[in-house]
Enzyme design. Structure first.
Site, PDB file in Angstrom:
ATOM      1  N   ASP A 166      35.431  39.379  44.034  1.00 47.08           N
ATOM      2  CA  ASP A 166      35.063  39.520  42.625  1.00 47.08           C
ATOM      3  C   ASP A 166      35.303  38.231  41.847  1.00 47.08           C
ATOM      4  O   ASP A 166      35.877  37.271  42.363  1.00 47.08           O
ATOM      5  CB  ASP A 166      35.806  40.698  42.000  1.00 47.08           C
ATOM      6  CG  ASP A 166      37.304  40.534  42.024  1.00 47.08           C
ATOM      7  OD1 ASP A 166      37.834  39.996  41.045  1.00 47.08           O
ATOM      8  OD2 ASP A 166      37.942  40.943  43.010  1.00 47.08           O
ATOM      9  N   GLY A 180      37.938  47.923  39.831  1.00 48.15           N
ATOM     10  CA  GLY A 180      37.168  47.530  41.003  1.00 48.15           C
ATOM     11  C   GLY A 180      37.321  48.402  42.229  1.00 48.15           C
ATOM     12  O   GLY A 180      36.408  48.488  43.041  1.00 48.15           O
ATOM     13  N   GLU A 181      38.455  49.054  42.392  1.00 53.64           N
ATOM     14  CA  GLU A 181      38.682  49.906  43.557  1.00 53.64           C
ATOM     15  C   GLU A 181      38.610  51.385  43.196  1.00 53.64           C
ATOM     16  O   GLU A 181      39.091  52.236  43.946  1.00 53.64           O
ATOM     17  CB  GLU A 181      40.049  49.597  44.171  1.00 53.64           C
ATOM     18  CG  GLU A 181      40.084  48.336  45.019  1.00 53.64           C
ATOM     19  CD  GLU A 181      39.873  47.068  44.202  1.00 53.64           C
ATOM     20  OE1 GLU A 181      39.053  46.225  44.626  1.00 53.64           O
ATOM     21  OE2 GLU A 181      40.520  46.901  43.158  1.00 53.64           O
ATOM     22  N   ARG A 200      50.708  40.768  33.692  1.00 50.15           N
ATOM     23  CA  ARG A 200      50.603  39.319  33.886  1.00 50.15           C
ATOM     24  C   ARG A 200      50.758  38.503  32.612  1.00 50.15           C
ATOM     25  O   ARG A 200      50.779  37.280  32.672  1.00 50.15           O
ATOM     26  CB  ARG A 200      49.276  39.000  34.576  1.00 50.15           C
ATOM     27  CG  ARG A 200      49.201  39.686  35.938  1.00 50.15           C
ATOM     28  CD  ARG A 200      47.965  39.338  36.730  1.00 50.15           C
ATOM     29  NE  ARG A 200      47.973  40.088  37.967  1.00 50.15           N
ATOM     30  CZ  ARG A 200      47.306  41.213  38.184  1.00 50.15           C
ATOM     31  NH1 ARG A 200      46.541  41.725  37.217  1.00 50.15           N
ATOM     32  NH2 ARG A 200      47.371  41.850  39.326  1.00 50.15           N
ATOM     33  N   TRP A 208      39.829  42.502  34.773  1.00 53.95           N
ATOM     34  CA  TRP A 208      41.270  42.707  34.786  1.00 53.95           C
ATOM     35  C   TRP A 208      42.103  41.461  34.508  1.00 53.95           C
ATOM     36  O   TRP A 208      43.314  41.557  34.338  1.00 53.95           O
ATOM     37  CB  TRP A 208      41.698  43.325  36.114  1.00 53.95           C
ATOM     38  CG  TRP A 208      41.117  42.667  37.324  1.00 53.95           C
ATOM     39  CD1 TRP A 208      39.848  42.809  37.805  1.00 53.95           C
ATOM     40  CD2 TRP A 208      41.765  41.769  38.219  1.00 53.95           C
ATOM     41  NE1 TRP A 208      39.676  42.058  38.945  1.00 53.95           N
ATOM     42  CE2 TRP A 208      40.838  41.416  39.219  1.00 53.95           C
ATOM     43  CE3 TRP A 208      43.059  41.249  38.279  1.00 53.95           C
ATOM     44  CZ2 TRP A 208      41.158  40.536  40.253  1.00 53.95           C
ATOM     45  CZ3 TRP A 208      43.379  40.381  39.311  1.00 53.95           C
ATOM     46  CH2 TRP A 208      42.430  40.038  40.291  1.00 53.95           C
ATOM     47  N   ASN A 251      35.065  43.509  41.191  1.00 53.57           N
ATOM     48  CA  ASN A 251      34.135  43.839  42.272  1.00 53.57           C
ATOM     49  C   ASN A 251      33.542  45.230  42.083  1.00 53.57           C
ATOM     50  O   ASN A 251      34.092  46.071  41.369  1.00 53.57           O
ATOM     51  CB  ASN A 251      34.849  43.772  43.616  1.00 53.57           C
ATOM     52  CG  ASN A 251      36.081  44.663  43.657  1.00 53.57           C
ATOM     53  OD1 ASN A 251      37.141  44.251  43.190  1.00 53.57           O
ATOM     54  ND2 ASN A 251      35.963  45.874  44.190  1.00 53.57           N
ATOM     55  N   ASP A 285      34.452  42.219  48.517  1.00 57.53           N
ATOM     56  CA  ASP A 285      35.504  42.229  47.497  1.00 57.53           C
ATOM     57  C   ASP A 285      35.865  40.815  47.079  1.00 57.53           C
ATOM     58  O   ASP A 285      37.032  40.440  46.976  1.00 57.53           O
ATOM     59  CB  ASP A 285      36.754  42.980  47.983  1.00 57.53           C
ATOM     60  CG  ASP A 285      37.767  43.223  46.868  1.00 57.53           C
ATOM     61  OD1 ASP A 285      37.534  42.770  45.730  1.00 57.53           O
ATOM     62  OD2 ASP A 285      38.794  43.860  47.126  1.00 57.53           O
TER      63      ASP A 285
END
Length: 562
Positions: free
Chosen positions: A308, A199-200, A137, A244, A262, A306
């Site tokens: 976050d 997070g995942e 990004r 992130w 999250n 979720d």
């Protein structure tokens, strides 16, 4: 023989030449911390342009009167279209730097688009197996380098003039953790700060700082608090979190503000992670010199949905003598905090459609009437969807109009929770604890909108509706203009005061990245990344099957006046 006048003339010429040479040397000085704290309106030197994260350009050559005369100045293709173009370019002293999928980095002449150099990162083959890839990004710049985190867990510094590696540092064991870096770093003084994906995943996500000069790790902050009351049993070992996206910085308070990811698993079937799960789904304030936690505010205690806090911008602003931080949670609620201590100043919803709570107390931030999806195997209707009330794209705040221009999504989902055992060997596996499918809101069609609001009170001045919820970032300028690209590939300029459309152009692919404005040799430009992608896009076909066939792309379109 020389006359006195001729000697004076010669001396004057010498002084003028010396002065010009000194000016050129000064202009060519590497971008250090001082360059980032002094606001040169011609540049866009960091992800949000300024530490306050406004995404606002003080340039006004392009304005409401003449924006209709915008035309394409140049276009640059990145050469890789997988997951589109999700980044925000930087421009410093007339040179544009941007990063595309697979960590391809380019330096271009900002006036012509001519390539100065490119750097194609040699990535570990493990990258092709990861969930978070191949997008990036954004870059950071400073101290004569551009910096970025890689898909295989490294941080790389490139010389701004040559594109050659200055240093490379490995921070993550990507083969083991399945984690990486996808967000733009933030240069603060002599540090480069960035957070990882987590997070995942059944890991402990961290935020790092490395020395800008050599890449040596300066500190790391673990977003999983070592506290059995916050993480019951062994759940903290698999807690997720991370940071992130890109934070903000207040030089006066010397505080960096960062949103965290999250907890894992995303969905708790009951007892999966007892406690409030700090410091996930929180805004944290860190000392950039040491990484010491100064305060935290958890927007979603024990996040069940979720939602976050690792989203786009955290606005640093002063209002009525108060030092405030405005941060949008993925839930669609905006939290306005005292940035000196994290105390709640106000909370307001920017979406109309939500049922995950009945409300949030605007004075305390308490979640009232929680609606967690907990029943295993039975679909639960939840609003908003997992993509959020807004995704990670950023809004833009204009200090001129005092309005925050921001997108929102009115979409719901059915969540089906499933018990899951965390997998960590031989590498970390996804740890969702459930699945979801997009649904229309009760009694109506899903849609998106672009709003102009007071960021502190939430009062709305105008709104624009979109059939397909937009996922591109927003730019505002001193020319009283708002630029935003939609999912169908149309970038538009709006009147910042009224929301009236003043100009549009079809770039050929939808927009996920961040538009910017800059100036070269006194001429203002608008740069717009075009290229539809993102994991979020995979949710759309359940409601809009045609989106699956929207064209991909990856190009920078740059516009200027005729």
């Amino acid at each position: 023989m020389r006359t006195r006048t001729s000697r004076y003339t010669t001396l004057t010429v010498v002084l003028l030449v010396a002065s010009a040479l000194l000016a050129c040397v000064a202009h060519a000085q590497p971008t250090g911390a001082s360059r980032l704290t002094s606001d040169d309106p011609n540049n866009w030197p960091m992800y949000h342009r300024t530490y306050d994260a406004y995404r606002y350009s003080p340039l006004a050559q392009i304005n409401k009167t003449n924006v209709k005369d915008l035309q394409v100045a140049w276009v640059h293709q990145s050469g890789v279209v997988v997951q589109g173009l999700e980044s925000t370019p930087l421009v410093i002293d007339g040179v544009m730097y941007y990063i595309a999928s697979n960590n391809r980095v380019f330096a271009l002449d900002g006036a012509t688009g001519k390539e100065i150099w490119h750097y194609y990162t040699k990535l570990d083959p493990i990258v092709s197996t990861l969930f978070f890839q191949p997008y990036n990004r954004g870059l950071a710049a400073g101290h004569g380098n551009v910096y970025f985190g890689t898909l295989d867990g490294r941080v790389i510094a490139l010389n701004m003039k040559t594109g050659k590696e200055t240093w490379v540092t490995t921070l993550l064991d990507t083969k083991k953790c399945s984690c990486n870096f996808t967000g733009a770093p933030l240069v603060v003084k002599d540090k480069v700060i960035l957070g990882q994906t987590a997070g995942e995943l059944p890991i402990q996500g961290k935020i790092f700082a490395v020395k800008a000069s050599n890449g040596e790790k300066a500190w790391e902050f673990n977003t999983i608090k070592n506290d059995p009351k916050s993480w019951g049993g062994e759940s903290g070992k698999f807690g997720g979190g991370g940071g992130w996206m890109t934070g903000s910085y207040d030089p006066a308070l010397n505080l960096v503000y960062w949103g965290t990811g999250n907890p894992a698993p995303d969905y708790d079937w009951g007892g999966a992670r007892p406690g409030d799960n700090l410091y996930t789904s929180s805004v944290i304030a860190l000392d950039p010199d040491t990484g010491t936690l100064k305060w935290h505010y958890q927007e979603m205690p024990h996040d069940d949905w979720d939602y976050d806090s690792g989203l786009g911008e955290s606005l640093v602003m002063d209002r009525d003598g108060k030092k405030l931080l405005v941060h949008q949670n993925k839930s669609g609620f905006v939290f306005v905090l005292d940035r000196t201590n994290g105390k709640v100043h106000n909370v307001w919803p920017m979406t109309h459609t939500y049922n995950f709570v009945k409300s949030i107390d605007p004075k305390t931030g308490e979640l009232i009437g929680r609606n967690p999806p907990r029943e295993v195997g039975k679909p639960t209707f939840i609003c908003p969807w997992i993509a959020g009330g807004r995704s990670w794209n950023s809004g833009s705040y204009s200090p001129k109009s005092k309005l925050w221009y921001n997108t929102a999504m009115e979409v719901c989902e059915e969540v089906t929770v499933e018990k899951q055992t965390p997998v960590t060997e031989p590498a970390a596996g996804l740890f969702f604890g459930g699945d979801q499918v997009a649904k229309h809101p009760p009694g109506g069609e899903a849609y998106g909108h672009l709003d102009a609001r007071d960021p502190v009170t939430g009062e709305r001045k105008w709104t624009i509706h979109f059939k397909y919820p937009p996922i591109g970032s927003v730019l505002s300028t001193a020319g009283d203009l708002v630029f935003h690209g939609d999912l169908e590939g149309v970038v538009r300029a709006y009147d910042g005061d009224s929301g009236a459309e003043l100009w549009h152009f079809r770039t050929g692919s939808g927009h996920r990245g961040g538009p910017i404005s800059y100036s070269v040799n006194g001429k203002q430009y608008i740069a717009v990344p075009s290229g539809l992608g993102s994991l979020v896009l995979g949710l759309y076909p359940a409601l809009w099957p045609e989106v699956e066939h929207f064209p991909a792309g990856s190009a920078i379109f740059v516009f200027t006046l005729k």
